[in-house]
Every structure is written in C-alpha cells, then in structure tokens.
Design a protein around this motif. Structure first.
Motif, PDB file in Angstrom:
ATOM      1  N   UNK A 201      46.135  30.309  21.089  1.00 16.74           N
ATOM      2  CA  UNK A 201      46.106  29.064  21.484  1.00 16.74           C
ATOM      3  C   UNK A 201      45.655  28.122  20.397  1.00 16.74           C
ATOM      4  N   UNK A 202      44.741  28.501  19.665  1.00 16.25           N
ATOM      5  CA  UNK A 202      44.677  27.102  18.396  1.00 16.25           C
ATOM      6  C   UNK A 202      46.214  26.812  18.267  1.00 16.25           C
ATOM      7  N   UNK A 203      47.332  27.771  18.323  1.00 17.40           N
ATOM      8  CA  UNK A 203      48.386  27.910  16.783  1.00 17.40           C
ATOM      9  C   UNK A 203      48.514  26.552  17.663  1.00 17.40           C
TER      10      UNK A 203
ATOM     11  N   UNK B 132      46.769  24.339  19.903  1.00 17.52           N
ATOM     12  CA  UNK B 132      46.542  22.813  19.631  1.00 17.52           C
ATOM     13  C   UNK B 132      46.538  22.029  18.094  1.00 17.52           C
ATOM     14  N   UNK B 133      47.212  23.112  17.605  1.00 15.62           N
ATOM     15  CA  UNK B 133      47.386  22.552  16.680  1.00 15.62           C
ATOM     16  C   UNK B 133      49.044  21.612  16.331  1.00 15.62           C
TER      17      UNK B 133
ATOM     18  N   UNK C  40      49.812  20.567  19.998  1.00 14.63           N
ATOM     19  CA  UNK C  40      49.422  19.323  19.918  1.00 14.63           C
ATOM     20  C   UNK C  40      48.895  18.295  19.195  1.00 14.63           C
ATOM     21  N   UNK C  41      48.686  18.055  18.516  1.00 10.97           N
ATOM     22  CA  UNK C  41      47.779  17.762  17.401  1.00 10.97           C
ATOM     23  C   UNK C  41      48.938  16.931  15.933  1.00 10.97           C
TER      24      UNK C  41
ATOM     25  N   UNK D 176      51.624  15.061  15.265  1.00  9.12           N
ATOM     26  CA  UNK D 176      52.558  13.605  15.518  1.00  9.12           C
ATOM     27  C   UNK D 176      54.402  14.146  15.790  1.00  9.12           C
TER      28      UNK D 176
ATOM     29  N   UNK E  26      47.355  10.363  10.324  1.00 10.77           N
ATOM     30  CA  UNK E  26      48.402  11.389  11.651  1.00 10.77           C
ATOM     31  C   UNK E  26      48.417  12.460  11.165  1.00 10.77           C
TER      32      UNK E  26
ATOM     33  N   UNK F 238      45.753  15.520  10.771  1.00  9.09           N
ATOM     34  CA  UNK F 238      44.479  15.439  10.661  1.00  9.09           C
ATOM     35  C   UNK F 238      44.621  16.682   9.695  1.00  9.09           C
TER      36      UNK F 238
ATOM     37  N   UNK G  84      40.940  15.133  19.381  1.00  8.70           N
ATOM     38  CA  UNK G  84      42.085  15.892  18.767  1.00  8.70           C
ATOM     39  C   UNK G  84      41.895  16.408  20.213  1.00  8.70           C
ATOM     40  N   UNK G  85      42.812  17.797  20.288  1.00 10.67           N
ATOM     41  CA  UNK G  85      42.868  19.281  20.473  1.00 10.67           C
ATOM     42  C   UNK G  85      42.151  19.937  20.002  1.00 10.67           C
ATOM     43  N   UNK G  86      42.324  20.268  18.433  1.00 10.74           N
ATOM     44  CA  UNK G  86      41.621  21.079  17.824  1.00 10.74           C
ATOM     45  C   UNK G  86      41.209  20.640  16.763  1.00 10.74           C
TER      46      UNK G  86
ATOM     47  N   UNK H 210      39.061  20.216  12.952  1.00 14.69           N
ATOM     48  CA  UNK H 210      39.153  20.803  11.404  1.00 14.69           C
ATOM     49  C   UNK H 210      37.839  21.145  10.764  1.00 14.69           C
TER      50      UNK H 210
ATOM     51  N   UNK I 219      40.474  31.139  15.087  1.00 18.88           N
ATOM     52  CA  UNK I 219      41.283  30.182  14.451  1.00 18.88           C
ATOM     53  C   UNK I 219      42.485  30.912  14.552  1.00 18.88           C
ATOM     54  N   UNK I 220      44.146  29.877  13.944  1.00 18.23           N
ATOM     55  CA  UNK I 220      44.891  30.786  13.685  1.00 18.23           C
ATOM     56  C   UNK I 220      45.560  30.380  12.089  1.00 18.23           C
TER      57      UNK I 220
ATOM     58  N   UNK J 295      41.343  25.909  11.667  1.00 14.32           N
ATOM     59  CA  UNK J 295      41.543  24.863  12.023  1.00 14.32           C
ATOM     60  C   UNK J 295      41.063  25.478  13.900  1.00 14.32           C
TER      61      UNK J 295
END
Lengths: 434, 429
Positions: free
Chosen positions: A140-142, A144-145, A147-148, A150, B149, B151, B255-257, B259, B304-305, B323
C-alpha cells in the motif's frame, strides 16, 4: 552446453537447456569483481486472465498480483531471504514489469552459494494468510509512493489514454483495493501456472567459469521434481487499433507541468527479427526526429518549451507497443501541440542520409557502452529472448538498416490522426504560494 | 585492483587508470571550490552554459552532432556537494575503437571536444553568448522549481535547509533562484575565468589506454595553468553548529504519502579513524535490507515500503528516510528512535556485524566495477585532507570491532526531524 562467440564485441555466451525446460545462460566477463544473475519468469502485470495449470476455466486475478507474488517469494519458512543473501555478502532484488518478473543478486564473493540461494528461494513458494496480510501495508505504501510521483502518473495516464482494454494500462502494483483482494490461494495459483522452469530463464554474467555453474544448476534441478511442462493459455482482450482517447489532463502538487505524447502501435504482433528491426528502426527515427542533435530539439529548447528532462522511447512486446515523447514543461499544452506538428512535418520529409549514418553510429556506441553493464546484458538478453530476438544481433541489424526501410516503418507508425494521445500533468490550482 | 598513475600537468592533477575490462574509455574532469552562497548559482549554471556552445561548435545541435559522430560519446555535466565543497563535473564516455570496424582515433577526438567545451567557450569581448545564458537560466530555474515535484528530494532539501541553516552545507547544490536573476553573460564569464584560475582541478582517465599516450594528449588539449600555486585542499567540512535540543519541522502538502526525514550529526568525516566504523554503524542501522530500520519499520510493522539511512561522508551527517502514512508519524518515529537506542547500547550480534561487513565490502567492490564509481571513490582522497588509499579500505573494514561501532554510535546526535505531511482534507481516504 552450447557456446557462441561474437567476434566484434569479443564476448562468448554459453547456453544449456535443462531437461525440465529451464534455459541457463552464462556470459563470462574478465576483470569484473562482480557477478550478476537474474532468474526471470515470462510473467508480468499483463498476465491477469489465464487458465490455471490443471484447470479448465480461465480466471481473472486481482490487479497487481504478479508484483505481490514477487514481494512474497522473498519470505520462506525460515524467514527473510534478504538476510540469507546478505550473510553471503550479496545484495538481492527483484522487479516486475508488464511481461516479466525477475529475481536477481549481485555479489563479489560466494557466487555458487548465492546462485543456489537464488534458484532455491524462487522455486520454493511459502505463503501464509498472516504473511500475505502483513505485506498489504507495505505494498500500500509502495502504491502511495507512486501516486505522488508525477512522472509515473504521467506515464500511466498516457497508457490509459492510449489503451482501452489491454491490461498494459493497469498499474503494475495494482490498487489498494485489488491488493486487499489478493489471497494466499490466488498467489499459489499464479505461482504454479507461471513459475514452471520451462517458462523461466537464468542468466549469469561475471568473472565465472561457465561449465562449473551450469553443472551446479543442472544438479540443483535434477534434485527437484517438476510436473511436465504445459502450454499456458493467456487471454488478452481485443484491443482496438486506435487510441482510446486523445487527451488526458491530471492536476497534481507540482510546480512544473509535464507532457507526454504517445503513438500507439497499430499491429503489435511482431516477434523475432521482425520486431528487432522494427524496434531499432523506430528508435533511430525518434533519435533523428527529437534527439539532442536534431533541429526539433534545438527549436523546442529555444522556444522555452523543454529542458533536459525531455526524452523519448519506443517499446514493444507481443500485444502492445508505443512511442513516448516528452518531459517537463512550463507550458505542457503548447509542447504537446508542437510535438504533433513536428511529427507531421518530419514524416512528410525525406530522411537525411547523413543523419541516418550519424545516428546509427551513436546507437552502435551506446550498445558497446551497455556491454560494460552486467545488469543491462542480463535484463535485456532475457527480454529479447522472451520476444524471440537475439541481443547480440543489435549491431549487425543496426548496420543493415537502410533509409528506405526506416522511411517505411516511420510512415506506417506515425499515423497521428488515429494513433496519437497526450497526457499532461498540470500544477494544482489552489497551490501557487509555496 | 588496477593501479592508478598520478601526476601533475600544469595546474591539474591527472589520474590514469589503465584497464582492459571495459569497451569504452571514461574521462572525468572535476573542479573543486568552497560551497558559498555568492558563487553557488554561478557554479551550478556554468557547466550548462559551457556544454551548449563552444568556439568550434557554436550551439547545442553542433556539439551533440559531433558527439553522435564519435559513436555516441556521452557528455554530461553536473554539480555536487562533498561536504562544504562545491564540485563541478564534466564526464565523457566514448567507445574504444578496438571494437569498431571504423578506426577513427576516438579517444583523441573525444578529448579534443571535451577541451573545447571546458577551455574554448563561445564568447566575444569576455562575454558568453547572451542567448545561451538566457536559455540556460530559464532551464535552470525550472530545474530548481521542479525539486518540489519529487517529494523525496523536496523533503531532503527541506531537512538540509533547516538543519544547516547557519552553515554553508545548507546551501542547495543548484544555488538559489533569486541569485540567477543577477547573473548575465559578463559576470558569469568573469566567474568562469576565476574558477579556472582558482579551483582545484582533477582529470581522470579510465580505460584500455596507454599511459604515455594519454599524458601527451592531455598536455596538448588541456594546457591548464594557474597564476598562483593551489594551496592543496582546505578541510572539507565546517564545525557543526551545536544545538541543545533537536528540532521538529513539519510542512503540509496534498500528498498521499508522508515523507519522514531525520537528520543526525555523526561528528565523523571521511579520512578519520572511525570513518569505517561509522559506515558499518550505518549498515547495521539502516543502510541495507538486513538493517534494523528495514526489518522493524517495514517487515515487522508494515509501516513503510522504504525505511533507510545514509551517511554524508564529508559533512558528518546521517539521514534517515521513510515514506509513511501521515497518521503513523508517532509510531514510525518511535520505532526509528528505538533502533538508534539499541545501536548505542550495542544490541546487535557479532553475526550481524559480519553480515554487514560482507555486504558493505561487496558494495565497494561493485562500485569499483563501474569506471565512474571507481573514480568517485578515488576522488574521496583528492577532496579530503585525510587520505585512505583504496587498497586499504577492505582491510580497515575487516578490523572494525563491535566496540568501535558502539563508540562511534555514542558520537551520533539527533539534530532535526522533518516531516512532509499529507493534507487530510485532500486525501482520498
């Protein structure tokens, strides 16, 4: 064991196909400290609809499951396989692409032990409900990473606007929802269908003795039992030739916009030498059209529409293919329009023979440089092999491509009216002060 | 390991590493000067201007066409920080003609082109081409703006700014957007001349080459002379500003995540006796996939990943990066601090240490397999006043004991916790 020598680049490649169907390749590299090995299955994110081995009815599995499986194979009954590799001084990793899942290690000592660990852990799945559930938070965190990110959003946005039904448009890691629908049983189903040795390739590059390593793998495989190989029935939805939509705009928390223009391949069914010629031709044409030595690059730079993030690529696999052109821009909208105009203008002109020769030299030099990299050799060789192509044919094919062949391929590919899509990332409206 | 030959030619230190391992030859030129606010933007912009127009090849298209003709020789430039030194690098990789049907003397042509970029820019009356300078200013501004851009990079930049506010290290490697407005074709050219006079210059060549031949080519194409003798290297780091209490800094974005970046002072830099103990500390703590952070933040808590740490060798910093979901901030920081405490208490086994040594040594040996990596490692000894020959590294690593690591852990101090937090209202959940 077969042996092939490539005189011009001074490399020798050893191959043995074992009785269970596993193909083992070794490319010795003198002078390197490091040995790099990949163990790859022809199974990626697009293989989401298939008939499981031993069953009659096809199943549609949750998105992202090939990648989930890649994560989970690193765990066995004793714990974490990463630990085992690092005890042996190796660093291990894996990746999942549209069409492949690769497990790899690199190390400068204990090569045979590490090779044994690689082959054994991939061939020994161990999934429990608890360990599968635990992995969900990590993946899930992968997700989300990404998703942020661009650039990632831009690329997958473009795939979604090009492809209507083909699973290449689905994010490799899936979504938070599809991850939550993944179970231990589904993982085993995918594993048993796609991880048969006959669907896999082992590639080793380094300062090694080929006979010894091949013998080690042969013995390793003879001590394990595998079912007889079966053909895998993959089902791919009917994809229209033309793009799904012409344009997609995604607002994100960015300062600088981004623009990607895609050209979708009309007939993505080439394999073997046809695909190799086609792919290299389009890479040469793109280089002439938009490379740093092209008039178009110079113009776009002077117009203030691009910076050094501007790039392009053509990729193709069986069932899908596309060109991608673009990068960061303060005016992504205008850049997309200019790229389109430039493609039209370029494809209506005769190719400049001097430019063809110059870019050909560039590509040959790049290939030689890539031969310094064990990672490149192992990964690309496997990708080529899965498409029935030969990596070591690249230089001869580059040397044989004529301006006529390039022109024909170019005119056929760049049909902008039906095949062109664009995806833009734009700064979110509310955020201008930061 | 192939031996490196060193000698002085004019104002430059030249280093040649002959090796038959590669199918290309690599040239790297390093220009080293102090990192200071007044020159940071100039140094960041300069290589971009130089590689886009020379007296012989007057625009980007001509330079790039010439590179294509040399079998796709690559030319890249960048600027990096090594502690409080600001390094400009020019790099070229070029095919070795041995592997080509065409027998053009590629190495000589390549060095000639590189020389044209560095020493013979497009200029008139001591001014760069105004058009090139304007374009590169525009492009560089965009590059600075784009840090926001990405993050992870943005959080790193913010942490460094906050943590090293009062020190040169707080200056971003790209310089400041505002300073760019004051730069023009005249003052940038003046700075260029000054840099050639005052910077510490190093030229590296690695490939299947003959040392004397390379020496001749470099004396021909790089006639570098400086009026005053370069006074060797001043220390690479400044004394850290000691803070009594760790600070916490939080920014918010949609942001979704989140940092989470945490900065520590290590009080150890490259070349010092306990440098390798610090590297092994980092390996046990967060440098690898068997480290405490990976195991505890990722594998055990599924928070976290990625959860990792790295060392800034020349400034003496240790940076933790992860993250996470914004709501898990407390949980994650608790786990990270606990791992640091355990390290300080020596809660790791002899096996853990052996494992870390094996992986760290492997990493160094692998880095040496890439020309750029080998040169990068060699360059440590040009930048630092304290030198450790590369041949000694493996031995020095082997000699580190558990006590050494606990001792070095005792020097590490928490400085700043930076958190880029997701804005609740804009979250999808």
């Amino acid at each position: 064991m077969n042996k092939t020598t490539f005189e011009q680049i001074q490399e020798t490649l050893y191959l043995e196909t074992l009785s269970n169907g596993l193909q083992v390749y070794v490319l010795p590299k003198k002078g390197f400290n490091k040995t790099f090995a990949t163990f790859t299955t022809k199974y990626g994110s697009i293989d989401n609809y298939f008939t499981p081995i031993g069953e009659q009815e096809p199943v549609r599995v949750p998105d992202g499951i090939a990648h989930f499986l890649e994560h989970k194979l690193f765990e066995d009954e004793e714990g974490d396989v990463f630990q085992q590799f690092s005890k042996q001084g190796a660093s291990a990793n894996a990746f999942t692409s549209f069409t492949r899942t690769a497990y790899l290690f690199s190390s400068t000592s204990e090569i045979e032990k590490n090779l044994g660990t690689l082959v054994d852990f991939v061939q020994k799945p161990y999934f429990t409900k608890d360990s599968v559930d635990k992995e969900k938070g990590i993946i899930e965190q992968e997700i989300k990473m990404y998703e942020d990110n661009p650039d990632w959003q831009n690329f997958f946005g473009l795939l979604k606007s090009m492809f209507k039904k083909h699973p290449v448009a689905i994010d490799i890691a899936g979504t938070v929802d599809s991850i939550n629908n993944t179970t231990k049983d589904l993982l085993y189903t995918c594993y048993h269908t796609f991880y048969h040795p006959s669907n896999m390739v082992l590639f080793i590059v380094g300062n090694v003795e080929p006979e010894k390593l091949i013998k080690q793998v042969r013995q390793n495989q003879e001590n394990k039992k595998f079912a007889a190989p079966e053909d895998i029935n993959r089902i791919t939805p009917e994809e229209p030739a033309e793009v799904a939509e012409k344009k997609k705009v995604i607002p994100m928390a960015v300062n600088t916009g981004k623009c990607l223009v895609g050209i979708k391949e009309k007939e993505p069914d080439k394999q073997g030498e046809d695909l190799l010629r086609h792919e290299l031709s389009l890479q040469l044409v793109l280089e002439m059209m938009f490379g740093q030595s092209s008039e178009n690059y110079q113009t776009l730079y002077e117009e203030g529409l691009i910076d050094d993030t501007f790039s392009f690529d053509y990729t193709a696999e069986y069932g899908f293919g596309f060109s991608v052109i673009g990068g960061d821009s303060s005016n992504p909208e205008a850049l997309a329009d200019r790229i389109r105009e430039m493609i039209i203008k370029f494809t209506n002109k005769e190719l400049d023979q001097n430019a063809v020769d110059r870019i050909r030299k560039k590509k040959i030099g790049y290939f030689l440089k890539a031969m310094n990299s064990p990672e490149f050799i192992a990964n690309q060789f496997t990708r080529y092999l899965f498409n029935d192509m030969d990596l070591f044919e690249v230089i001869p094919v580059l040397e044989s491509l004529t301006a006529e062949e390039l022109t024909e391929t170019m005119e056929n590919h760049f049909a902008v009216d039906s095949q062109l899509s664009q995806c833009l990332i734009v700064p979110e409206g509310e955020r201008t002060s930061e | 390991m192939e031996q490196m030959k060193n000698f002085r030619l004019g104002a430059a230190d030249v280093h040649i590493i002959p090796t038959a391992t590669f199918k290309t030859n690599t040239f790297i030129i390093q220009m080293n000067a102090p990192l200071i606010k007044e020159t940071a933007s100039k140094r960041a912009l300069l290589p971009n201007v130089l590689q886009n127009g020379t007296a012989d090849y007057t625009n980007r298209q001509q330079i790039r066409s010439a590179l294509d003709e040399l079998y796709g020789a690559s030319l890249t430039t960048d600027v990096t920080k090594k502690g409080e030194r600001h390094i400009i690098s020019f790099r070229m990789d070029i095919a070795n003609e041995k592997f080509l049907k065409d027998q053009t003397p590629l190495m000589e042509r390549g060095l000639k082109l590189l020389s044209s970029v560095l020493l013979n820019p497009k200029q008139s009356n001591n001014k760069f081409d105004p058009k090139i300078v304007a374009e590169e200013k525009r492009s560089h501004k965009q590059k600075i703006a784009s840090i926001y851009d990405d993050k992870m990079r943005f959080a790193n930049k913010r942490l460094t700014e906050e943590m090293c506010k009062e020190e040169p290290f707080g200056i971003h490697v790209f310089g400041q957007e505002d300073d760019l407005d004051n730069l023009n074709e005249a003052n940038l050219y003046e700075y260029y001349k000054q840099a050639l006079q005052e910077d510490q210059l190093d030229i590296y060549v690695m490939g299947d080459v003959d040392v004397n031949h390379v020496k001749d080519l470099i004396s021909t194409y790089f006639p570098l002379n400086q009026a005053k003798e370069n006074s060797g290297q001043p220390p690479a780091g400044s004394t850290p500003a000691l803070k009594k209490k760790a600070r916490e800094v939080v920014d918010e974005q949609s942001v979704q995540q989140g940092k989470l970046h945490i900065g520590y002072r290590t009080n150890v830099v490259y070349g010092e006796d306990d440098y390798f103990a610090l590297q092994l500390f980092n390996g046990l703590f967060g440098g690898f996939s068997h480290s405490k952070l990976f195991i505890n933040v990722r594998e055990k808590a599924s928070l976290a990943y990625y959860a990792a740490s790295r060392v800034e060798s020349f400034k003496g910093l240790l940076i933790v990066m992860s993250g996470i979901q914004s709501a898990n901030y407390e949980k994650a920081t608790d786990i990270i601090f606990k791992q640091m405490e355990e390290m300080k208490e020596g809660k790791f086994t002899e096996d853990d240490l052996q494992q870390t040594k094996a992986v760290y040594k492997n990493q160094i040996l692998e880095t040496m397999d890439v020309p750029r990596g080998r040169i990068e490692l060699e360059y440590h000894n040009q930048v630092s006043p304290n030198k450790i020959p590369l041949e000694e590294w493996i031995d020095r690593i082997d000699k580190v004991t558990k006590e050494d690591i606990v001792k070095v852990a005792g020097k590490i101090q928490l400085d700043t916790i930076y958190f880029l937090k997701g804005r609740e209202a804009l979250s999808n959940e």
